[in-house]
Design an enzyme around this catalytic site. Structure first.
Site, short mmCIF file in Angstrom:
data_model
loop_
_atom_site.label_atom_id
_atom_site.label_comp_id
_atom_site.label_asym_id
_atom_site.label_seq_id
_atom_site.Cartn_x
_atom_site.Cartn_y
_atom_site.Cartn_z
N HIS A 364 -43.38 -59.47 51.04
CA HIS A 364 -42.29 -59.60 50.08
C HIS A 364 -42.29 -60.95 49.40
O HIS A 364 -41.94 -61.08 48.23
CB HIS A 364 -40.95 -59.37 50.79
CG HIS A 364 -40.92 -58.07 51.50
ND1 HIS A 364 -40.04 -57.78 52.51
CD2 HIS A 364 -41.70 -56.98 51.37
CE1 HIS A 364 -40.28 -56.57 52.95
NE2 HIS A 364 -41.28 -56.08 52.28
N CYS A 677 -51.00 -47.84 35.01
CA CYS A 677 -50.18 -48.99 35.42
C CYS A 677 -50.65 -49.66 36.71
O CYS A 677 -49.90 -50.40 37.32
CB CYS A 677 -48.71 -48.60 35.54
SG CYS A 677 -48.39 -47.35 36.79
#
Ligand code: PEP
Ligand code: MG
Length: 747
Positions: A364, A677
């Site tokens: 994260h 993407c």
């Protein structure tokens, strides 16, 4: 422990303390110390070996071996018994050294006369500094008490080394934390930065490792541990009813804080003459050494908890280490073992770079660093033990290299590189508003990937024509608890406000695999990447899916809305999800909410199976976006998170490009808009080939838009198509060499 050893040990430490206070220079001090130890332990030999570089130990002082061998005898890590102690970080105690595993005879030292050998590592908080050895002629095994006493002495030597007590001539006696170092790790966010070290958790310096009055030290320790326990209990009280994971960590803290074994070991250290803080640090060093050997993730976490707790205790005992009131240095580069996303967001854009000893490409903290476009290198061993606050440091996030206290030549080469990058940035800025039209007139839509509020300013300054992928899970991942619907509405509203009339593709929650929500029950799966993730979770947990769809519809509040479902493997999954969208719309209508002006619902093509879905699927879906990161891992059966294989297969492999072309054809038949993407969309050569295969919308990191646009503006897609077709025809595995050559010839 026998009283005799205890008194002897205290006496020895008392004499060591006098040594520390004396005027003696490095070598002289080391010589006197070996003499003191040999005398106290009643061994004929005492030697101190210190590292002269990362891999080589040097005999720096001896009592009992040939004096000519000092600074001459060297061994590599793992070589001989001394090298074995250094490498393993463990004690070697043998009555018959010549027969012990790994023994190496060194004629210059005259050591063949000595039979017994006891070597203990000299290490400080995971940093290996050297080896302390005692030897004797008679074949005796040193007692457990003697071993323990020598470990305590080694700990004091480590502290003395840290304080610069042995600084003298030669590489082995050079001061710590002053040499230039080049350390390598993994690149996690590109970019280069020059600045000064800012330790997220400042190092505590123990200036008084030896204490005179063990009773007083025991009292100090008891008081500090009591303060620690009260603190942990308070934290637990505050967290009750909150985040489960955090509670578990705190429970583990409490368990350690109340652990009799931990306390007893520290009290024994104190009884031998260490100060309270040195006792804490000795146990912490040993726990860190164990941490290096434990592979079980749960146990590693617990050892990390113990490490954090020891740091807290050290801060209480020394009064050091609070960052309050201390200013960040100019151009701060954050150094940490690991850091949570919340802490990182607090530092925000004030940081010029980040270097982590642990961390990972998918963590994260990495996600946040990427959003903030801060160069980041992970897995940089030794960085937290080597770096000091304020040190000059260069971070190369492209190569994953860090230069600590660099030489002038390295600095100037690095600055040249930064200047070149800045020039390129200027060039990209000049084409920011230019529409991307290739030389043969093809219009390519360059949009950006985003996921945090911190990404949004890039919409304006990168030249992105919209957001092609908004990873909504990031908002869920960086929190400690499930966000409320109202919070999501507010967030999505801000995203849409910032985008103005640019299109934003909101991807619904894509969790599972490497993206684990800390507050959701963790399901152990044998192959998480092939497991319960993305739309599969959404369809099984309809409540969460509905909540998010509602939030999106409400945030749009009459504006156009685009929703995309991740990881659709077969048409029915998409149909079910779309049915859920329709139901939610009906409900919203009944509740009187304004519906979006227009609504597009798309699917991510991330598994090869969807490329072969019936044509009806391509008719039904409003658009398709290829999630190249996942698609590639399944196409080549190569885990995107596994360093051993993740770079093994080229995106420009003929098979993969042919597969992409096939998807383009299927979408063309139904006139279904198609985009790409994955990370490859942001790599100029890959982007060029994807465009040549027929992809007209590429979604990438904002920083990649300039470089990709610059290549596309100069490209002629027809020619690139021909180059690819020719390479394929010649039977080449990858079209990269042919395309690269063509690009070089174009200038
Ligand atoms: C992908 O798989 O290419 C993708 C864009 O999704 P993520 O990287 O978030 O899995
Ligand atoms: Mg994906």
């Amino acid at each position: 422990m026998a009283d005799g050893t205890e008194t002897e040990s205290r006496k020895l430490l008392g004499r060591l303390r006098e040594e520390m206070a004396s005027e003696a220079a490095g070598q002289e001090r080391l010589d006197r110390i070996t003499h003191l130890i040999a005398d106290s332990i009643r061994a004929e030999v005492c030697s101190i070996y210190l590292f002269r570089d990362e891999d080589t130990l040097e005999l720096c002082a001896t009592e009992g071996l040939a004096p000519e061998a000092v600074h001459k005898t060297r061994m590599r890590m793992g070589e001989g018994l001394v090298g074995r102690v250094a490498q393993s970080g463990k004690v070697v105690n043998t009555p018959d050294a010549p027969s012990a595993k790994g023994f190496r005879y060194m004629p210059e030292t005259g050591e063949e006369r000595f039979s017994s050998f006891l070597g203990v590592p000299v290490q400080r908080l995971g940093q290996k500094l050297g080896v302390l050895v005692v030897q004797s002629r008679d074949a005796r095994k040193f007692s457990a008490d003697e071993v323990y006493a020598l470990e305590v002495v080694a700990m004091v030597l480590a502290e003395m080394a840290e304080l610069g007590a042995f600084v003298g001539e030669g590489a082995a006696l050079s001061p710590l934390h002053q040499q230039s170092l080049q350390l390598s790790g993994g690149p996690a966010q590109e970019g280069s930065a020059e600045g000064h070290v800012w330790l997220h958790e400042p190092r505590v310096v123990v200036t008084n490792p030896i204490a005179e009055d063990p009773h007083r030290e025991r009292e100090r320790l008891t008081e500090a541990v009591e303060e620690l326990r009260v603190g942990v209990d308070k934290m637990l009280e505050i967290s009750q009813g909150g985040d489960k994971e955090q509670l578990q960590v705190l429970e583990a803290y409490r368990m350690f804080a109340n652990s009799k074994g931990w306390m007893r070991r520290m009290e024994e250290d104190i009884a031998l003459g260490l100060s309270a803080e040195a006792a804490v640090e000795k146990e912490q060093s040993q726990a860190r050494a164990r941490m290096g050997q434990v592979t079980d993730p749960y146990l590693r976490e617990r050892l990390a908890d113990l490490d954090d707790l020891s740091n807290r205790l050290l801060r209480i005992l020394t009064g050091q280490g609070g960052t309050n009131g201390v200013d960040l240095p100019p151009d701060p580069i954050l150094i940490a073992r690991n850091i949570g996303p919340g802490d990182l967001l607090e530092y925000g854009r004030s940081l010029k770079g980040i270097v982590l000893e642990e961390g990972s490409v998918g963590s994260h903290a990495t996600i946040v660093a990427r959003a903030l476009a801060i160069p980041l290198v992970v897995h940089v061993g030794r960085i937290t033990t080597e770096a000091l606050n304020g040190d000059h440091i260069l971070v190369d996030g492209n190569e994953g290299v860090v230069h600590l206290r660099p030489e002038d030549t390295v600095v100037s080469a690095f600055r040249d590189k930064i200047a070149m990058q800045a020039k390129a940035q200027e060039r990209y800025a000049s084409i920011r508003e230019t529409p991307t039209v290739t030389r043969d007139g093809e219009r390519i839509n360059l949009v950006m990937n985003a996921g945090l509020m911190a990404d949004l300013p890039s919409l304006g300054n990168s030249g992105a024509e919209g957001v092609g992928l908004f990873r909504t899970e990031l908002q869920f991942l960086i929190r400690n608890q499930m966000p409320k619907r109202s919070e999501l509405v507010a967030q999505y509203q801000r995203v849409l406000d910032a985008a103005g009339d640019k299109r934003v593709v909101f991807r619904t929650l894509d969790i599972g695999s490497d993206k684990v929500l800390p507050y959701m029950k963790h399901v152990a799966e044998p192959n998480p990447a092939l497991g319960w993730r993305a739309i599969r979770v959404g369809l099984d947990k309809r409540g969460v899916m509905r909540m998010q769809l509602q939030a999106l519809l409400r945030a749009a509040n009459g504006r156009p809305l685009t929703i995309m479902f991740p990881f659709v493997a077969q048409a029915d999954e998409f149909r079910e999800a779309r049915w859920e969208v329709n139901k939610t719309i009906e409900r919203e209508k009944r509740l009187g909410h304004v519906l979006p002006e227009t609504l597009e619902v798309g699917a991510m093509l991330e598994t090869p199976s969807l490329a072969f879905a019936p044509q009806k699927f391509f008719d039904e879906v409003d658009f398709v976006s290829i999630g190249g990161n996942d698609l590639k891992q399944f196409f080549f059966a190569a885990d995107r998170e596994n360093e051993l294989v993740r770079r093994r297969y080229d995106t420009l492999n003929v098979s993969f490009l042919t597969f992409i072309e096939r998807i383009v054809e299927r979408c063309d038949i139904s006139n279904t808009p198609l985009s790409f993407c994955g990370e490859d969309a942001g790599r100029p050569v890959e982007a060029l080939c994807l465009a040549a295969m027929g992809i007209r919308t590429l979604s990438m990191r904002p920083a990649s838009i300039g470089p990709v646009k610059s290549v596309l503006l100069r490209a002629d897609l027809q020619s690139v198509r021909k180059i690819i077709a020719d390479a394929r025809h010649r039977g080449e595995q990858s079209v990269r060499p042919a395309v690269m050559e063509w690009l070089r010839n174009q200038g």
